[in-house]
Design a protein around this motif. Sequence first.
Motif, PDB file in Angstrom:
ATOM      1  N   LEU A   1       0.825  -1.198   0.000  1.00  0.00           N
ATOM      2  CA  LEU A   1       0.000   0.000   0.000  1.00  0.00           C
ATOM      3  C   LEU A   1       0.864   1.254   0.000  1.00  0.00           C
ATOM      4  O   LEU A   1       0.585   2.223  -0.728  1.00  0.00           O
ATOM      5  CB  LEU A   1      -0.932  -0.014   1.212  1.00  0.00           C
ATOM      6  N   LYS A   2       1.951   1.252   0.830  1.00  0.00           N
ATOM      7  CA  LYS A   2       2.842   2.413   0.863  1.00  0.00           C
ATOM      8  C   LYS A   2       3.513   2.647  -0.491  1.00  0.00           C
ATOM      9  O   LYS A   2       3.604   3.779  -0.977  1.00  0.00           O
ATOM     10  CB  LYS A   2       3.892   2.226   1.948  1.00  0.00           C
TER      11      LYS A   2
ATOM     12  N   TYR B   1       2.413   1.638  -3.361  1.00  0.00           N
ATOM     13  CA  TYR B   1       1.383   2.057  -4.306  1.00  0.00           C
ATOM     14  C   TYR B   1       1.062   3.538  -4.148  1.00  0.00           C
ATOM     15  O   TYR B   1       0.938   4.283  -5.128  1.00  0.00           O
ATOM     16  CB  TYR B   1       0.131   1.201  -4.084  1.00  0.00           C
ATOM     17  N   GLN B   2       0.913   3.993  -2.889  1.00  0.00           N
ATOM     18  CA  GLN B   2       0.605   5.399  -2.648  1.00  0.00           C
ATOM     19  C   GLN B   2       1.747   6.311  -3.106  1.00  0.00           C
ATOM     20  O   GLN B   2       1.511   7.402  -3.642  1.00  0.00           O
ATOM     21  CB  GLN B   2       0.311   5.603  -1.155  1.00  0.00           C
ATOM     22  N   ARG B   3       2.995   5.850  -2.886  1.00  0.00           N
ATOM     23  CA  ARG B   3       4.144   6.634  -3.327  1.00  0.00           C
ATOM     24  C   ARG B   3       4.169   6.762  -4.859  1.00  0.00           C
ATOM     25  O   ARG B   3       4.388   7.832  -5.407  1.00  0.00           O
ATOM     26  CB  ARG B   3       5.435   5.985  -2.816  1.00  0.00           C
ATOM     27  N   GLN B   4       3.929   5.669  -5.551  1.00  0.00           N
ATOM     28  CA  GLN B   4       3.918   5.694  -7.005  1.00  0.00           C
ATOM     29  C   GLN B   4       2.751   6.535  -7.542  1.00  0.00           C
ATOM     30  O   GLN B   4       2.874   7.214  -8.556  1.00  0.00           O
ATOM     31  CB  GLN B   4       3.836   4.260  -7.549  1.00  0.00           C
ATOM     32  N   THR B   5       1.633   6.462  -6.814  1.00  0.00           N
ATOM     33  CA  THR B   5       0.475   7.266  -7.230  1.00  0.00           C
ATOM     34  C   THR B   5       0.794   8.758  -7.143  1.00  0.00           C
ATOM     35  O   THR B   5       0.441   9.552  -8.020  1.00  0.00           O
ATOM     36  CB  THR B   5      -0.741   6.925  -6.364  1.00  0.00           C
ATOM     37  N   ARG B   6       1.463   9.154  -6.031  1.00  0.00           N
ATOM     38  CA  ARG B   6       1.829  10.574  -5.884  1.00  0.00           C
ATOM     39  C   ARG B   6       2.794  10.997  -6.993  1.00  0.00           C
ATOM     40  O   ARG B   6       2.677  12.089  -7.552  1.00  0.00           O
ATOM     41  CB  ARG B   6       2.457  10.807  -4.504  1.00  0.00           C
ATOM     42  N   GLN B   7       3.762  10.132  -7.305  1.00  0.00           N
ATOM     43  CA  GLN B   7       4.705  10.445  -8.380  1.00  0.00           C
ATOM     44  C   GLN B   7       3.992  10.568  -9.733  1.00  0.00           C
ATOM     45  O   GLN B   7       4.287  11.465 -10.535  1.00  0.00           O
ATOM     46  CB  GLN B   7       5.790   9.370  -8.451  1.00  0.00           C
ATOM     47  N   LEU B   8       3.054   9.638  -9.953  1.00  0.00           N
ATOM     48  CA  LEU B   8       2.299   9.680 -11.205  1.00  0.00           C
ATOM     49  C   LEU B   8       1.471  10.966 -11.311  1.00  0.00           C
ATOM     50  O   LEU B   8       1.421  11.594 -12.370  1.00  0.00           O
ATOM     51  CB  LEU B   8       1.385   8.452 -11.295  1.00  0.00           C
ATOM     52  N   ASN B   9       0.853  11.355 -10.194  1.00  0.00           N
ATOM     53  CA  ASN B   9       0.056  12.587 -10.196  1.00  0.00           C
ATOM     54  C   ASN B   9       0.921  13.810 -10.462  1.00  0.00           C
ATOM     55  O   ASN B   9       0.508  14.751 -11.156  1.00  0.00           O
ATOM     56  CB  ASN B   9      -0.682  12.743  -8.862  1.00  0.00           C
ATOM     57  N   ARG B  10       2.152  13.805  -9.880  1.00  0.00           N
ATOM     58  CA  ARG B  10       3.065  14.924 -10.137  1.00  0.00           C
ATOM     59  C   ARG B  10       3.459  14.969 -11.611  1.00  0.00           C
ATOM     60  O   ARG B  10       3.542  16.051 -12.218  1.00  0.00           O
ATOM     61  CB  ARG B  10       4.305  14.802  -9.248  1.00  0.00           C
ATOM     62  N   LEU B  11       3.706  13.778 -12.199  1.00  0.00           N
ATOM     63  CA  LEU B  11       4.062  13.724 -13.620  1.00  0.00           C
ATOM     64  C   LEU B  11       2.903  14.211 -14.496  1.00  0.00           C
ATOM     65  O   LEU B  11       3.109  14.931 -15.493  1.00  0.00           O
ATOM     66  CB  LEU B  11       4.445  12.300 -14.014  1.00  0.00           C
ATOM     67  N   VAL B  12       1.684  13.819 -14.135  1.00  0.00           N
ATOM     68  CA  VAL B  12       0.511  14.277 -14.896  1.00  0.00           C
ATOM     69  C   VAL B  12       0.359  15.788 -14.805  1.00  0.00           C
ATOM     70  O   VAL B  12       0.103  16.475 -15.799  1.00  0.00           O
ATOM     71  CB  VAL B  12      -0.762  13.569 -14.389  1.00  0.00           C
ATOM     72  N   THR B  13       0.545  16.302 -13.563  1.00  0.00           N
ATOM     73  CA  THR B  13       0.454  17.756 -13.377  1.00  0.00           C
ATOM     74  C   THR B  13       1.524  18.486 -14.183  1.00  0.00           C
ATOM     75  O   THR B  13       1.263  19.503 -14.828  1.00  0.00           O
ATOM     76  CB  THR B  13       0.597  18.115 -11.886  1.00  0.00           C
ATOM     77  N   LEU B  14       2.759  17.936 -14.141  1.00  0.00           N
ATOM     78  CA  LEU B  14       3.854  18.530 -14.895  1.00  0.00           C
ATOM     79  C   LEU B  14       3.587  18.456 -16.397  1.00  0.00           C
ATOM     80  O   LEU B  14       3.845  19.413 -17.143  1.00  0.00           O
ATOM     81  CB  LEU B  14       5.161  17.803 -14.560  1.00  0.00           C
ATOM     82  N   SER B  15       3.037  17.333 -16.857  1.00  0.00           N
ATOM     83  CA  SER B  15       2.716  17.167 -18.273  1.00  0.00           C
ATOM     84  C   SER B  15       1.664  18.174 -18.708  1.00  0.00           C
ATOM     85  O   SER B  15       1.757  18.779 -19.778  1.00  0.00           O
ATOM     86  CB  SER B  15       2.234  15.744 -18.539  1.00  0.00           C
TER      87      SER B  15
END
Length: 335
Positions: free
Chosen positions: A33-34, A36-50
């Motif tokens: 879970l940890k 997964y949550q870490r990867q989700t935050r990274q993915l969200n940052r990448l989406v925001t940056l994109s």
Amino acid sequence: MTESQSDLSTHIHSLLETDTPAPLLRAGLKDLLKAYQRQTRQLNRLVTLSDANADKLQLTNQKLELLSQNLSRFVAQTVVDSLAAGHDDTLKTIQRSELTLFFSDIVGFTGMTDDLAPEQMAWLMNDYFTEMTHICNRWGGTLDQFIGDAIVIFFGNPISNGLDADARAAVHMALEMQQRLTVLREKWKASGIPIPMHVRMGISSGFCTVGNFGSSERLHYTAIGRVVNEAARTQALCPVDKVLVTENTYNLVRDQISCKACDIAASVGPRQKVNLFEPLETQAETLTNSPPDERLIVGNSDGFKLYFDSNKVTEIGKVKILLEDALKSLDEKQP
């Protein structure tokens, strides 16, 4: 977060809330879970940056498009097109090229400036230059400069379709300009300009030095040489509302454009004169390059006056009704 990702997170939480998982499995689920949550935050940052980069890219494209539009107002369209196509090496060099030069001048311009109000003069000249520039761009000419009321255009650099084709385009352009002016004079008269504008046009062909000339702070893409002076002198000898070309230009266009010899010659040196010719291209042939929706239609006679500019018509239905009524009235009068 996608719907599948949300379902996975919910499923892991539901497993952790039960008593069934063994301690080792529970620890593994927590680590999963940890991670997964870490990867989700990274993915969200990448989406925001994109998204931010996409917005920046769109803004940059808008700025470049606006810059290109503004640049074409200060630099010849052919030069802008060459820059956009990546042909800047051609523009950086000063070279000898065989060009066809066009030079036009308004007859009695000084008197017009004295007789017209400043606002009228500004509107008239802006409209005149706009119309002539539009025709120049359509025929592929390089608008060199406006010199007071004079217009200087050349064909053959930075874009050339061949010597003969460049010369023909210059002559076609000049003939269309004169044809357009016959219509524009009616338009200007209807707009309250009491003085008709008449223009002389001269064309010459030959070798020129062409490139960017100027200072380190400001450059101007232009052509210099004898041919430029020939075009100017030819224009000065041209009858009002006509086009004259030198013998060099005539030799390039005579196979496809009818011309008649003139009984005058242009002086290009202390002991040298150049024979002049008047192109006799028909109006229909020259205007084949003009889109129908860009033409003005003007005419008048007893009981009849028409000025039609399709580009400026807003109430199309009203115009159609008026024209249909006029045609119906004419049909009723026919025997």
